[in-house]
Design an enzyme around this catalytic site. Structure first.
Site, PDB file in Angstrom:
ATOM      1  N   HIS A   1     -34.378  54.025  -4.142  1.00  0.00           N
ATOM      2  CA  HIS A   1     -35.868  53.749  -4.230  1.00  0.00           C
ATOM      3  C   HIS A   1     -36.050  53.788  -2.655  1.00  0.00           C
ATOM      4  CE1 HIS A   1     -36.667  52.478  -7.958  1.00  0.00           C
ATOM      5  NE2 HIS A   1     -35.798  51.624  -8.374  1.00  0.00           N
TER       6      HIS A   1
ATOM      7  N   ASP B   1     -38.701  50.784 -13.703  1.00  0.00           N
ATOM      8  CA  ASP B   1     -39.341  51.752 -13.261  1.00  0.00           C
ATOM      9  C   ASP B   1     -39.888  52.843 -13.864  1.00  0.00           C
ATOM     10  OD1 ASP B   1     -37.992  50.438 -10.999  1.00  0.00           O
ATOM     11  OD2 ASP B   1     -36.178  51.619 -11.159  1.00  0.00           O
TER      12      ASP B   1
ATOM     13  N   PRO C   1     -57.152  35.030 -13.842  1.00  0.00           N
ATOM     14  CA  PRO C   1     -56.653  33.992 -13.882  1.00  0.00           C
ATOM     15  C   PRO C   1     -56.195  33.511 -12.500  1.00  0.00           C
ATOM     16  CG  PRO C   1     -55.508  35.155 -15.767  1.00  0.00           C
ATOM     17  CD  PRO C   1     -56.286  36.007 -14.938  1.00  0.00           C
TER      18      PRO C   1
ATOM     19  N   GLU D   1     -30.980  50.594  -5.658  1.00  0.00           N
ATOM     20  CA  GLU D   1     -32.049  50.103  -4.654  1.00  0.00           C
ATOM     21  C   GLU D   1     -32.091  51.033  -3.485  1.00  0.00           C
ATOM     22  OE1 GLU D   1     -34.137  48.082  -5.487  1.00  0.00           O
ATOM     23  OE2 GLU D   1     -33.175  47.422  -7.396  1.00  0.00           O
TER      24      GLU D   1
ATOM     25  N   THR E   1     -57.792  32.628  -9.661  1.00  0.00           N
ATOM     26  CA  THR E   1     -58.223  32.924  -8.507  1.00  0.00           C
ATOM     27  C   THR E   1     -59.299  31.711  -8.198  1.00  0.00           C
ATOM     28  OG1 THR E   1     -59.837  34.099 -10.107  1.00  0.00           O
ATOM     29  CG2 THR E   1     -58.347  35.436  -8.595  1.00  0.00           C
TER      30      THR E   1
ATOM     31  N   LYS F   1     -61.757  29.875 -10.060  1.00  0.00           N
ATOM     32  CA  LYS F   1     -62.803  29.552 -10.607  1.00  0.00           C
ATOM     33  C   LYS F   1     -63.068  28.279 -10.863  1.00  0.00           C
ATOM     34  CE  LYS F   1     -61.731  32.168 -14.074  1.00  0.00           C
ATOM     35  NZ  LYS F   1     -60.372  32.525 -13.544  1.00  0.00           N
ATOM     36  N   THR F   2     -62.021  27.324 -11.519  1.00  0.00           N
ATOM     37  CA  THR F   2     -62.315  26.153 -11.875  1.00  0.00           C
ATOM     38  C   THR F   2     -62.470  25.467 -10.528  1.00  0.00           C
ATOM     39  OG1 THR F   2     -60.924  26.393 -13.829  1.00  0.00           O
ATOM     40  CG2 THR F   2     -61.133  24.254 -12.989  1.00  0.00           C
TER      41      THR F   2
HETATM   42  P1  ADP Z   1     -58.683  29.622 -12.185  1.00  0.00           P
HETATM   43  O1  ADP Z   1     -59.595  28.541 -12.784  1.00  0.00           O
HETATM   44  O2  ADP Z   1     -59.573  30.912 -11.713  1.00  0.00           O
HETATM   45  O3  ADP Z   1     -57.702  30.361 -13.389  1.00  0.00           O
HETATM   46  P2  ADP Z   1     -58.086  27.471 -10.520  1.00  0.00           P
HETATM   47  O4  ADP Z   1     -59.354  27.156 -10.059  1.00  0.00           O
HETATM   48  O5  ADP Z   1     -57.623  26.557 -11.709  1.00  0.00           O
HETATM   49  O6  ADP Z   1     -58.035  29.145 -11.186  1.00  0.00           O
HETATM   50  O7  ADP Z   1     -56.805  27.760  -9.346  1.00  0.00           O
HETATM   51  C1  ADP Z   1     -55.424  27.404  -9.770  1.00  0.00           C
HETATM   52  C2  ADP Z   1     -55.085  26.780  -8.252  1.00  0.00           C
HETATM   53  O8  ADP Z   1     -55.009  27.745  -7.376  1.00  0.00           O
HETATM   54  C3  ADP Z   1     -56.074  25.830  -7.442  1.00  0.00           C
HETATM   55  O9  ADP Z   1     -56.014  24.554  -8.048  1.00  0.00           O
HETATM   56  C4  ADP Z   1     -55.847  26.104  -5.914  1.00  0.00           C
HETATM   57  O10 ADP Z   1     -54.758  25.147  -5.578  1.00  0.00           O
HETATM   58  C5  ADP Z   1     -55.273  27.451  -5.924  1.00  0.00           C
HETATM   59  N1  ADP Z   1     -56.498  28.416  -5.318  1.00  0.00           N
HETATM   60  C6  ADP Z   1     -57.089  29.367  -6.054  1.00  0.00           C
HETATM   61  N2  ADP Z   1     -57.891  29.895  -5.456  1.00  0.00           N
HETATM   62  C7  ADP Z   1     -57.897  29.206  -4.396  1.00  0.00           C
HETATM   63  C8  ADP Z   1     -58.836  29.639  -3.049  1.00  0.00           C
HETATM   64  N3  ADP Z   1     -59.748  30.532  -3.067  1.00  0.00           N
HETATM   65  N4  ADP Z   1     -58.525  28.685  -2.019  1.00  0.00           N
HETATM   66  C9  ADP Z   1     -57.703  27.715  -2.216  1.00  0.00           C
HETATM   67  N5  ADP Z   1     -56.871  27.295  -3.151  1.00  0.00           N
HETATM   68  C10 ADP Z   1     -57.156  28.381  -4.303  1.00  0.00           C
HETATM   69 ZN    ZN Z   2     -35.492  50.409  -9.782  1.00  0.00          ZN
HETATM   70 MG    MG Z   3     -59.541  27.626 -14.793  1.00  0.00          MG
END
Ligand code: ADP
Ligand code: ZN
Ligand code: MG
Length: 645
Positions: free
Chosen positions: A450, A523, A226, A447, A228, A230-231
């Site tokens: 660690h 931890d 999630p 802390e 990354t 994709k949308t």
């Molecule tokens: P997914 O659909 O993979 O869950 P989204 O496309 O909805 O993720 O991404 C959410 C937001 O994160 C985007 O609107 C953008 O602002 C930011 N984002 C994610 N990946 C990128 C990227 N490679 N470059 C720029 N912005 C990104």
């Molecule tokens: Zn700790």
């Molecule tokens: Mg999405």
């Protein structure tokens, strides 16, 4: 067959009903029975005679038909009732009687052939025709006004509480101008962009591909964790190609009414077919695309129907028109195999978490939208955020800007962004939580424990920041370790060192206060997970060697593993994990004992300052303190040297 047709037909029926009611009302108004009479009564011929003899009759209508005659009359003292009777044929006595009674008489000859015909036409067929025409015209006008996909007259859905837009796909259609996203807005993700550029090229010149006889992918599946992008990337494809973008989320298909999901799919592809070339984007496809299981009566008939419809549509559409179906999911393992076979989503485009360079690019992209004050060192932030997704990074920049506003500044600084790293990654600072003084001491030692273990093991990354300001996430302190370079492989020694670092916090508590607190829960969890993975997945144990004992359940979400071994083996694995933890604990304890003096000094310092940087930590660690000998100090006595309030 089509939902829209059905609705139109129903609306027509409603019209006819309304027209009928209006006809009845009009008829009563325009064609009243007889000069204001409100009721009608059929009486015997005798009654008429009696009334005439008593001179009570007011008016008489004598209508002579072709085969019979009808007399209608009213009485002088009762104008409201219309009496009706049939006279004896050619009764001459009646004419005489009427004349002597003083009633007015009106004789007419009924014209059954034309007037009746005309009467019916005007009174019944015409109003209905008018209403039908009017309804049809209104319907058409509404449709024009709402656009082609708008609802037709909505008597039914509104009136019966079914919710508007029955049968509509609900797909949000965004014309290419409105997408407003191109590949420029996607930072990093070079490989994914490369794959998608081919799709763009296909949408721009389908002819070139057709000429050479190449079959283009009908669908591509964007797969990744999630956030990354994709949308974002699916939109960018539409933006680059300048084609309409139909977007719908998998969950929107699953509705309350059975059969509506399938209808939506049908409708979606119908619309896409009209607007081709275009992109159809199905977000979160796993909602409908889950593997179908053949077992018994399932509560998921609706989902299955929707999936079947989707498969049918994907096989059915004409590929030369240039429709590309993109879909996104973070659970590719759950998808039905039928979806991923050739001819459907045969192309799989991995969208991975960004690496160091990708993270920096994403940070820079989003920082451009924010007013900042140099010097800015975004690469430091990228370094501090391994494992963050694009959405996390966008959030970090935004949180930084918010923090600047909160502090009444008009530009965000490096400090703001650094602070928001922790906000986003470790939860917001929770200044309101007031730790008791003793708790603060314990957290400081924990802390530093660690950090000391980390710093004294050569293979462990140095510490960059230690804080004992509580976070909303529940962590009371936080030691941020940063890898010098992006690491993809971890050696066995590094993993073992990491285990020791996890143990360092608890060890410090034990060593100094001779007590245990709940502060080490996270931890322990992390350490156990790592140890278990080393044994079951990484083949790093002496007992099992390179034997896979577990499978990864979900590669993209949380890397959860499930054991795939005999119960006896599982027991042995548990025993090995325990052994590994004991060893790590002992190693950490050993390190802290050897550096007890430094532990006190650093914890004391952290207690006072609450937050110290990696450099401060390292300087203090390397500094020779002339006041204290480099030997072990007294056990519990030194804890008492901490200031107490
Ligand atoms: P997914 O659909 O993979 O869950 P989204 O496309 O909805 O993720 O991404 C959410 C937001 O994160 C985007 O609107 C953008 O602002 C930011 N984002 C994610 N990946 C990128 C990227 N490679 N470059 C720029 N912005 C990104
Ligand atoms: Zn700790
Ligand atoms: Mg999405």
């Amino acid at each position: 067959m089509d939902m829209d047709d059905q609705k139109r037909r129903r609306n027509m029926l409603v019209y006819v009903l309304i027209a009928f009611v209006i006809y009845v009302v009009l008829n009563a108004l325009v064609f009243p029975n007889y000069k204001g009479a409100t009721s009608e009564q059929t009486v015997s011929y005798d009654t008429l005679w009696t009334a005439l003899e008593k001179k009570k009759v007011d008016k008489i209508d004598y209508e002579v038909g072709s085969s019979d005659a009808t007399i209608t009359y009213t009485l002088k003292d009762d104008a409201d009732t219309l009496y009706k009777t049939t006279p004896l044929p050619s009764d001459t006595g009646l004419a005489e009687l009427i004349r002597t009674s003083g009633a007015t008489i009106d004789v007419s000859i009924a014209d059954t052939s034309t007037s009746l015909w005309l009467y019916y036409l005007v009174s019944s067929i015409l109003p209905i025709a008018i209403f039908v025409l009017f309804g049809w015209w209104l319907n058409r006008r509404m449709k024009k006004a709402m656009g082609d996909d708008g609802p037709s007259m909505n008597f039914g859905s509104g009136g019966f509480g079914m919710g508007g837009g029955l049968g509509k796909s609900g797909a949000r259609i965004i014309a290419s101008k409105d997408v407003g996203v191109t590949f420029k807005d996607v930072a990093g993700q070079e490989e994914a962009k490369e794959s998608l550029k081919e799709v763009v090229d296909f949408l721009e010149n389908p002819k070139r591909y057709e000429d050479i006889g190449a079959k283009l992918p009908r669908g591509a599946l964007l797969v990744g964790p999630p956030g990354t992008g994709k949308t974002l990337m699916a939109k960018a494809v539409a933006g680059e190609a300048g084609v309409p973008f139909f977007s719908i989320s998998g969950s929107e298909f699953v509705e309350m009414f059975v059969g509506r999901g399938a209808a939506k799919v049908r409708d979606l592809f119908k619309q896409a077919n009209e607007k081709a070339p275009c992109i159809v984007f199905i977000d979160e496809i796993d909602t409908i695309g889950k593997r179908r299981d053949g077992g018994g009566f399932s509560g998921n008939d609706e989902r299955e129907q929707t999936l079947n419809q989707l498969l049918t549509e994907m096989d059915g559409f004409d590929n030369h028109k240039g429709i590309v179906v993109l879909a996104a999911t973070n659970r590719p393992d759950t998808l039905d195999p039928a979806l991923t076979r050739p001819g459907r989503f045969d192309r799989r485009i991995p969208v991975e978490l960004p690496d160091l360079r990708g993270r920096q690019a994403i940070l820079e992209l989003h920082a451009r939208d924010v007013k900042t004050r140099p010097p800015l060192n975004l690469s430091a932030i990228a370094k501090a955020t391994p494992g963050a997704s694009g959405a996390d990074l966008a959030n970090i920049i935004n949180e930084g800007a918010l923090r600047a506003v909160r502090h009444g500044r008009d530009r965000a600084t490096q400090d703001d962004f650094e602070e928001s790293v922790e906000t986003v990654i470790a939860g917001q600072q929770r200044k309101s939580t007031v730790l008791s003084d003793h708790e603060k001491q314990v957290v400081a030692y924990h802390e530093i424990g660690h950090a000391l273990v980390a710093a004294s093991q050569t293979h462990t990354a140095p510490v960059t920041k230690i804080t004992i300001v509580p976070r909303t996430s529940g962590a009371l302190g936080y030691t941020m370790q940063v890898e010098q370079d992006e690491k993809f492989l971890t050696t066995r020694q590094e993993a073992l060192n990491k285990l020791a670092v996890y143990c360092g916090g608890r060890c410090a508590e034990e060593l100094i206060f001779d007590e245990m607190t709940t502060g080490a829960a996270n931890d322990i969890e992390q350490a156990t997970k790592l140890a278990r993975n080393m044994i079951t997945r990484f083949g790093m144990s002496d007992d099992f060697g390179m034997m896979a004992l577990g499978t990864v359940q979900n590669a993209y979400l949380n890397q959860d593993t499930s054991l795939t071994c005999a119960p006896g083996t599982a027991e042995k694995v548990d025993e090995d994990v325990r052994q590994m933890m004991v060893e790590a604990h002992d190693r950490a304890m050993q390190i802290l004992r050897e550096n007890k003096f430094k532990l006190h000094e650093l914890a004391h310092y952290l207690y006072k300052k609450e937050t110290i940087t990696g450099e401060e930590f390292m300087t203090l660690l390397k500094r020779e303190n002339p006041l204290m000998p480099g030997q072990e100090a007294g056990d519990d006595a030194s804890a008492g040297s901490m200031p107490t309030a």
